[in-house]
Enzyme design. Structure first.
Site, short mmCIF file in Angstrom:
data_model
loop_
_atom_site.label_atom_id
_atom_site.label_comp_id
_atom_site.label_asym_id
_atom_site.label_seq_id
_atom_site.Cartn_x
_atom_site.Cartn_y
_atom_site.Cartn_z
CE LYS A 67 -1.90 3.10 2.71
NZ LYS A 67 -1.99 4.20 1.74
CD GLU A 105 -6.08 8.51 -0.20
OE1 GLU A 105 -5.90 9.01 0.93
OE2 GLU A 105 -7.18 8.19 -0.64
N GLY A 112 6.68 5.15 8.23
CA GLY A 112 5.85 6.35 8.30
C GLY A 112 6.05 7.04 9.63
N GLY A 136 2.51 4.62 13.39
CA GLY A 136 3.19 3.38 13.80
C GLY A 136 2.60 2.82 15.09
CD GLU A 177 9.93 12.98 11.45
OE1 GLU A 177 8.80 12.54 11.62
OE2 GLU A 177 10.85 12.33 10.92
P1 TAP Z 1 2.18 8.52 7.69
O1 TAP Z 1 1.15 9.58 7.70
O2 TAP Z 1 2.46 7.79 8.94
O3 TAP Z 1 1.78 7.53 6.51
C1 TAP Z 1 2.56 6.45 6.11
C2 TAP Z 1 1.69 5.40 5.46
O4 TAP Z 1 0.78 4.87 6.43
C3 TAP Z 1 0.83 5.94 4.33
O5 TAP Z 1 0.71 4.94 3.34
C4 TAP Z 1 -0.49 6.18 5.03
O6 TAP Z 1 -1.61 6.19 4.18
C5 TAP Z 1 -0.55 4.99 5.97
N1 TAP Z 1 -1.48 5.14 7.09
C6 TAP Z 1 -2.02 6.29 7.60
N2 TAP Z 1 -2.85 5.99 8.61
C7 TAP Z 1 -2.85 4.65 8.75
C8 TAP Z 1 -3.51 3.73 9.63
N3 TAP Z 1 -4.32 4.16 10.59
N4 TAP Z 1 -3.26 2.42 9.50
C9 TAP Z 1 -2.41 1.96 8.56
N5 TAP Z 1 -1.78 2.77 7.68
C10 TAP Z 1 -1.98 4.09 7.79
O7 TAP Z 1 3.59 9.08 7.26
P2 TAP Z 1 3.94 10.06 6.09
O8 TAP Z 1 3.48 11.41 6.49
O9 TAP Z 1 3.46 9.48 4.82
O10 TAP Z 1 5.54 9.98 6.08
C11 TAP Z 1 6.31 10.76 6.89
C12 TAP Z 1 6.82 9.99 8.11
O11 TAP Z 1 7.48 8.80 7.70
C13 TAP Z 1 7.84 10.76 8.88
O12 TAP Z 1 7.57 10.67 10.25
C14 TAP Z 1 9.15 10.06 8.56
O13 TAP Z 1 10.15 10.21 9.53
C15 TAP Z 1 8.72 8.67 8.39
N6 TAP Z 1 9.68 7.90 7.59
C16 TAP Z 1 10.50 7.03 8.24
C17 TAP Z 1 11.46 6.32 7.53
C18 TAP Z 1 12.34 5.38 8.26
S1 TAP Z 1 13.18 4.33 7.38
N7 TAP Z 1 12.44 5.38 9.54
C19 TAP Z 1 11.56 6.48 6.15
C20 TAP Z 1 10.71 7.37 5.52
C21 TAP Z 1 9.76 8.08 6.27
P3 TAP Z 1 -2.20 7.54 3.50
O14 TAP Z 1 -1.29 8.67 3.83
O15 TAP Z 1 -2.18 7.21 2.09
O16 TAP Z 1 -3.57 7.73 4.01
#
Ligand code: TAP
Length: 481
Positions: A175, A178, A228, A233, A385
């Site tokens: 997945k 979005e 994410g 998480g 962050e």
């Molecule tokens: P999130 O908002 O956490 O989203 C990540 C993924 O999880 C998206 O596909 C999102 O779907 C999905 N998601 C949202 N709510 C969910 C739920 N209740 N249950 C299951 N899945 C759900 O993160 P983001 O804003 O996309 O990315 C930024 C974050 O990722 C930052 O905190 C960053 O530090 C972290 N990140 C960490 C790493 C490593 S390796 N540690 C690498 C890259 C990024 P939708 O958004 O499509 O609704």
């Protein structure tokens, strides 16, 4: 014409029954580059059932490592034939520069090659555990792997999960975020042209609250691997308790970059810039807290601010752009809000701080490289962050204070030390409580090295042999002789 993306379930491309569609935008100019379906809960459950049946059929899970490696290499080859297209799509969907997207695409293809190679390594151990007993330790696939990825590295984060999960013999459901599904769709189109059996790899576009949550809650998913934010998480971990599935989490960070008086100044300044402004700061391992020793503090800040102001921000396709766009309007507004909070908290805005809306960037989501000085450890811009091109610079007196400040965070993803004294650098880096660290460099990452965090930055590791272990069960077989 914007492409209509589709779900990929059981080797078939299909539309969702959900009446709503998601417009996929290029954040550099708000052009609609694709239209994506929003999978429903029922469609997600169907994909999980297909993945389960395919796993149980043994069509992939019981293939020899050599046969699986052959397919992984076919995927790598297909990706390599389409690197330019993948990079172009990634740039358009995420807003990063073409150079950054090219590097991601090449790394993604190489990740498949690496895991194909690992399948040729010895797998397991044998012990003579008693005079008449031999104990074999073997690795087996886990079953159905739910892979949920964010928007900041849509292609690379997908492949960091897809490649080892398939290498291990699992069936998968990917997945993407979005708003950034385009390169994942392209990779599935390429995988469809290989000998990967139908039903092994399934792709679901849609929201986290529906698709992601259904995967996390499903009793038929054996591992959920998530990259994410720390908040999501945590909710995934709670959702996973129903069947106590394995949870692998790569989460956020607020990583320290410690620069001592005896550092090679130009190198430290350049890496500290790269550390935060690569990917416009939308990188989990960003060095978003720079800690500088008092003897060089003023000189460091002067050089750093001068160079930060000179960074050329612009659309990814412009070769002269050094920093691209912010992924969405919503995220840009979050970052601008943090900049406002920093000023309200009393930090000094040394440069940047504004949206850029000139020179053809009027429709895009661009923010100036932003540097705050005179910050204190309790400010929100130091603790939370921001995930954007915003960095704070703090002063420290000695080694002890540097280590204390570096570790004064709930996160533990990354960190770096700059000093010409290798002994001191090693002493300090050994005390930084983080999973990914550098001495006299920043951000360089290698497929062999495990990637993941301490504390609230995650559980488990991607990449390397650790990344394969994540998707495997370990079994002991005691054979009476
Ligand atoms: P999130 O908002 O956490 O989203 C990540 C993924 O999880 C998206 O596909 C999102 O779907 C999905 N998601 C949202 N709510 C969910 C739920 N209740 N249950 C299951 N899945 C759900 O993160 P983001 O804003 O996309 O990315 C930024 C974050 O990722 C930052 O905190 C960053 O530090 C972290 N990140 C960490 C790493 C490593 S390796 N540690 C690498 C890259 C990024 P939708 O958004 O499509 O609704």
């Amino acid at each position: 014409m914007a492409e209509n993306l589709k779900l990929y379930i059981n080797g078939e491309w299909m539309d969702s029954s959900h009446p709503e569609k998601q417009e996929i935008l290029n954040p550099a100019n708000q052009e609609v580059i694709a239209i994506a379906p929003k999978a429903t809960k029922e469609e997600t459950e169907k994909a999980i059932q297909i993945a389960k049946e395919t796993f149980e059929s043994g069509i992939w899970s019981e293939r020899t490592p050599r046969e699986r490696a052959k397919v992984l290499l076919q995927i790598a080859e297909k990706m390599e034939e389409h690197l330019d297209e993948l990079a172009e799509l990634e740039m358009k969907n995420n807003g990063k520069t073409l150079r950054e997207a090219q590097s991601d695409a090449a790394d993604a293809a190489h990740t498949f090659r690496y895991y194909a190679g690992l399948l040729n390594q010895p797998n397991g151990q044998t012990y003579q555990t008693a005079e008449d007993m031999e104990t074999k330790i073997v690795k087996e696939p886990m079953g159905v792997a739910g892979l949920i990825v964010p928007w900041n590295f849509p292609l690379l984060m997908s492949i960091w999960k897809v490649a080892p999960a398939l290498a291990a013999g699992n069936s998968i459901i990917l997945k993407p975020a979005e708003i950034t599904p385009v390169t994942a769709a392209k990779v599935f189109e390429l995988m469809d042209q290989t000998d990967l059996p139908k039903g092994v790899a399934n792709l679901l576009m849609g929201s986290g609250s529906v698709v992601g949550q259904t995967i996390a809650e499903s009793h038929d998913v054996d591992i959920v691997s998530f990259t994410g934010s720390t908040g999501v998480g945590r909710s995934i971990m709670q959702a996973a308790t129903g069947n106590l599935k394995k949870v692998s989490l790569e989460l956020g960070g607020k990583s320290p970059n410690i620069i001592f008086d005896d550092a090679e100044l130009e190198t430290a300044v350049d890496y500290a810039l790269f550390g935060i402004f690569m990917g416009a700061g939308q990188v989990c391992s960003s060095g978003s807290r720079i800690l500088v020793q008092e003897g060089i503090y003023d000189e460091f800040v002067a050089k750093y601010v001068e160079k930060a102001k000179a960074i050329k921000v612009g659309p990814g396709h412009d070769e002269s752009s050094q920093m691209g766009a912010i992924v969405s309007k919503k995220h840009m507004e979050n970052i601008l809000e943090y900049i406002r909070i920093g000023q309200e908290e009393g930090a000094v805005l040394a440069c940047g701080g504004r949206r850029i809306e000139r020179d053809g960037m009027e429709q895009g989501f661009f923010i100036e490289p932003t540097v705050f000085t005179d910050v204190s450890g309790d400010m929100r811009i130091v603790r939370e962050e921001i995930f954007g091109p915003v960095v704070t610079i703090q002063k420290f007196e000695d080694e002890e204070e540097a280590i204390h400040t570096a570790n004064d965070t709930e996160f533990g993803l990354a960190g770096a030390v700059f000093s010409k004294d290798q002994n001191k650098a090693m002493r300090v880096i050994n005390k930084v409580r983080a999973g990914i660290t550098w001495v006299n460099s920043y951000h360089l990452s290698y497929v062999q090295a495990p990637w993941g965090g301490y504390k609230q930055s995650g559980i488990g590791r991607s990449l390397g042999t650790y990344g394969l272990d994540e998707y495997q069960e370990t079994k002991q077989i005691n054979v009476s002789l």
